[in-house]
Motif scaffolding. Structure first.
Motif, short mmCIF file in Angstrom:
data_model
loop_
_atom_site.label_atom_id
_atom_site.label_comp_id
_atom_site.label_asym_id
_atom_site.label_seq_id
_atom_site.Cartn_x
_atom_site.Cartn_y
_atom_site.Cartn_z
N GLU A 6 -10.33 -0.88 0.92
CA GLU A 6 -11.29 0.87 1.05
C GLU A 6 -12.95 0.44 1.29
O GLU A 6 -13.23 -0.36 0.73
CB GLU A 6 -11.46 2.00 0.43
N GLY A 8 -16.54 1.66 2.94
CA GLY A 8 -17.57 3.00 3.94
C GLY A 8 -18.29 3.65 3.18
O GLY A 8 -19.24 4.95 3.24
N ARG A 19 -17.97 7.97 7.08
CA ARG A 19 -17.14 7.25 7.46
C ARG A 19 -16.64 6.78 6.65
O ARG A 19 -16.80 5.43 6.45
CB ARG A 19 -16.99 7.11 8.40
N SER A 21 -12.80 3.71 5.73
CA SER A 21 -12.04 3.08 6.35
C SER A 21 -11.13 3.09 4.75
O SER A 21 -11.77 1.94 3.80
CB SER A 21 -12.85 1.21 6.87
N CYS A 22 -9.61 2.64 5.60
CA CYS A 22 -9.42 1.52 4.71
C CYS A 22 -8.17 0.08 5.89
O CYS A 22 -7.73 1.13 6.43
CB CYS A 22 -7.86 2.62 4.62
N ALA A 23 -9.26 -0.72 5.60
CA ALA A 23 -7.99 -1.43 6.13
C ALA A 23 -6.68 -2.41 6.34
O ALA A 23 -6.85 -2.76 4.47
CB ALA A 23 -9.19 -2.30 6.68
N ARG A 76 -6.56 7.17 12.20
CA ARG A 76 -6.15 6.14 12.12
C ARG A 76 -5.98 5.18 13.83
O ARG A 76 -5.98 6.06 14.25
CB ARG A 76 -4.53 5.73 11.29
N GLU A 80 -6.04 -1.30 15.08
CA GLU A 80 -6.82 -1.94 14.02
C GLU A 80 -6.26 -2.13 12.80
O GLU A 80 -6.70 -2.25 11.85
CB GLU A 80 -8.53 -1.44 14.31
N THR A 82 -5.59 0.07 10.71
CA THR A 82 -7.06 0.46 10.06
C THR A 82 -6.39 2.38 10.05
O THR A 82 -6.23 2.85 11.29
CB THR A 82 -8.33 0.27 10.46
N TYR A 84 -9.03 5.85 8.56
CA TYR A 84 -10.64 6.17 8.35
C TYR A 84 -10.31 7.89 7.83
O TYR A 84 -9.24 8.25 7.94
CB TYR A 84 -11.20 6.01 10.03
#
Length: 122
Positions: A6, A8, A19, A21-23, A76, A80, A82, A84
């Protein structure tokens, strides 16, 4: 196994936006599973239990907790790997560590990431 990171978070004033992000990373099979799983954003404030804020299915159907409905938007990007969380109109009570994981926690839950700290000043 998928690893979730996680990012941001930060310090914002009341009414501000962030915002998150979860990558996802890992093997092709693990990341593919992430991209079709129903995923969610959670948060945990000091002294409180972790709570589910928003969830999104593989068909982009979304659900929100009443506390964030109308202010937060989950999305999502499959390409990517990812997910969001767009957070608007932030309030001091939104201050917490934010995490991502499967929308339904259980034996198939992913290992928790370190989360990202969100602090909203009044």
């Amino acid at each position: 196994q998928v690893q979730l990171v996680e990012s941001g978070g930060g310090l914002v004033q009341t009414g501000g936006s962030l915002r998150l992000s979860c990558a996802a990373s890992g093997s092709i099979f693990a990341v593919s599973a992430f991209n079709i799983a129903a995923m969610g954003w959670y948060r945990q404030a000091p002294g409180k239990q972790r709570e589910l804020l928003a969830s999104i299915t593989r068909t982009a159907s979304t659900n929100y907790a009443d506390s964030v409905k109308g202010r937060f938007t989950i999305s999502r990007d499959i390409a990517e790997n990812t997910m969001y969380l767009q957070m608007n109109s932030l309030k001091p009570e939104d201050t917490a560590v934010y995490y991502c994981n499967r929308a339904s926690l259980g034996p198939n839950s992913y290992p928790w990431g370190r989360g990202t700290q969100v602090t909203v000043s009044s």
